[in-house]
Enzyme design. Structure first.
Site: not given
Ligand SMILES: *Cc1c(COP(=O)(O)O)cnc(C)c1O
Length: 394
Positions: A136, A221, A250
């Site tokens: 994700f 990420d 986050k």
């Molecule tokens: C939540 C998340 C995103 C996206 O973040 P947003 O602030 O909602 O755009 C990207 N990568 C990971 C691993 C995430 O958990």
């Protein structure tokens, strides 16, 4: 403001786009591990802010830093320097791999920056990025194209070209996917939304080696895992493998909207002036919150606390697994907890909510908990008692 829940609901029905599935609860106030709804109910929040609120709700040190900053300078664009942004970048750099930062406002934006940087930095003709199934990376077109889950692609094709999805943990499949046009590999060092999945031994090192051999960038990420969530500053530090690029969001500001991309100093100049920007990126409010978040992690020993919390969860959950058949697997790294069930998990989320405990379920059958890392262990026990009684119902 003190609307009843039905009043708030009618505003949403009339005026807000219904792109989220929402629980029929309106939240009005939070403090540490607790949050209150408009009807006066208090909940234990074990998924505060979808994992953004690293210390739960309204941590006083962050609140105070933001309050002071609000009265001094709210926003100036990146055509000027601010000391707050510089100091924030320094603190992040020193706790990771000595890189340089680009600031934005969300995780998806940080990943967009990483995608652009990867294409800019690598040889002409290289543009493909290998990502993973059940990954994700966000919802904007680049990041959602990077996300290896068909359900997020339905109806919005064509996607951004160049993404190749490999099974998470399968190094041979990644090797096979690399060709002369591959510019990089983007991976969550621990998959979050994909079900709290921890990579097999040697996987991340294997990706590192592949990138080194083929002049590709390795992008981690760490939007969900970064800034202390897992008991290290960054999840990659558990595996001893450094990325070329790391994305954060986050957790980095305890709930204030922000994102960042860090990259090694020698790669940073590839993001040339004019090639990328964010109006609000690294604004003084986010920077003040980001600096306060890092200081709080250190002053209150929250890396150790996240580690202790993980150990506590493990003991309790392993006990539960011996007695409750539907628990298939338990995956824990610090304050990041996944409980894979043999059945759909939605009804347990519902049942816990009725008992005033907020949790999450992802991928249909993985209960995901991202509690505040300073939650007292007695409260962890209270919450686990509630979860256990729900799971025992089967
Ligand atoms: C939540 C998340 C995103 C996206 O973040 P947003 O602030 O909602 O755009 C990207 N990568 C990971 C691993 C995430 O958990």
């Amino acid at each position: 403001m003190s609307l009843s829940f039905p009043e708030t609901l009618s505003l949403f029905d009339r005026y807000v786009i219904p792109n989220y599935k929402r629980y029929p609860v309106s939240l009005v106030r939070g403090e540490g591990p607790y949050v209150w709804d408009s009807e006066g109910n208090r909940y234990i929040d074990f998924f505060p802010g979808w994992g953004c609120n690293l210390f739960g709700h309204c941590p006083p040190k962050v609140v105070e830093a933001v309050r002071q900053q609000l009265g001094r300078l709210i926003h100036v664009p990146n055509s000027w320097y601010t000391e707050e942004q510089g100091l924030w970048a320094k603190l992040l750099s020193e706790r990771s791999f000595g890189g340089k930062a680009f600031f934005c406002n969300s995780g998806t934006e940080a990943n967009e920056a990483a995608i652009k940087l990867t294409r800019l930095h690598t040889d002409p003709g290289k543009y493909k990025i290998i990502t993973f199934m059940r990954s994700f990376h966000g919802r904007t077109m680049g990041s959602v194209s990077a996300t290896g889950q068909a359900k997020y692609h339905e109806g919005i094709e064509p996607l951004l070209p160049g993404f190749v999805y490999a099974p998470y943990g399968d190094l041979d499949a990644v090797k096979e996917a690399v060709d002369s046009e591959t510019a990089g590999i983007m991976v969550e060092p621990i998959q979050g939304e994909g079900g709290v999945r921890i990579p097999p031994e040697g996987f991340l090192q294997g990706l590192r080696d592949l990138c080194d051999e083929n002049n590709m960038l390795l992008i981690f990420d760490e939007v969900q895992t970064g800034c202390g969530r897992t008991g290290n500053w960054f999840a990659y530090q558990h595996f001893g493998v450094e990325p070329d690029v790391m994305t954060l969001a986050k957790t980095i500001c305890s709930g204030i909207a922000a994102g960042a991309m860090l990259t090694k100093p020698e790669i940073a100049p590839s993001l040339r002036p004019g090639m990328h920007a964010a109006t609000f990126g690294g604004n003084p409010i986010a920077a003040a919150a980001g600096i306060a978040t890092i200081k709080m992690v250190e002053e209150e020993g929250l890396l150790e606390k996240a580690t202790q919390m993980g150990a506590h969860f493990r003991t309790r959950l392993e006990e539960m697994r011996r007695e409750i058949d539907i628990i298939r697997d338990i995956r824990i790294v610090g304050a990041m907890i996944g409980i894979e069930l043999q059945v759909e998990g939605g009804k347990f989320v519902q049942g816990c909510m009725e008992e005033k405990l907020l949790i999450n379920c992802t991928q249909g059958n993985v209960i995901r908990l991202l509690p505040a890392s300073n939650t007292p262990l007695e409260l962890v026990d209270t919450a686990l008692d509630i979860l256990e009684s729900q799971l025992r119902k089967g």
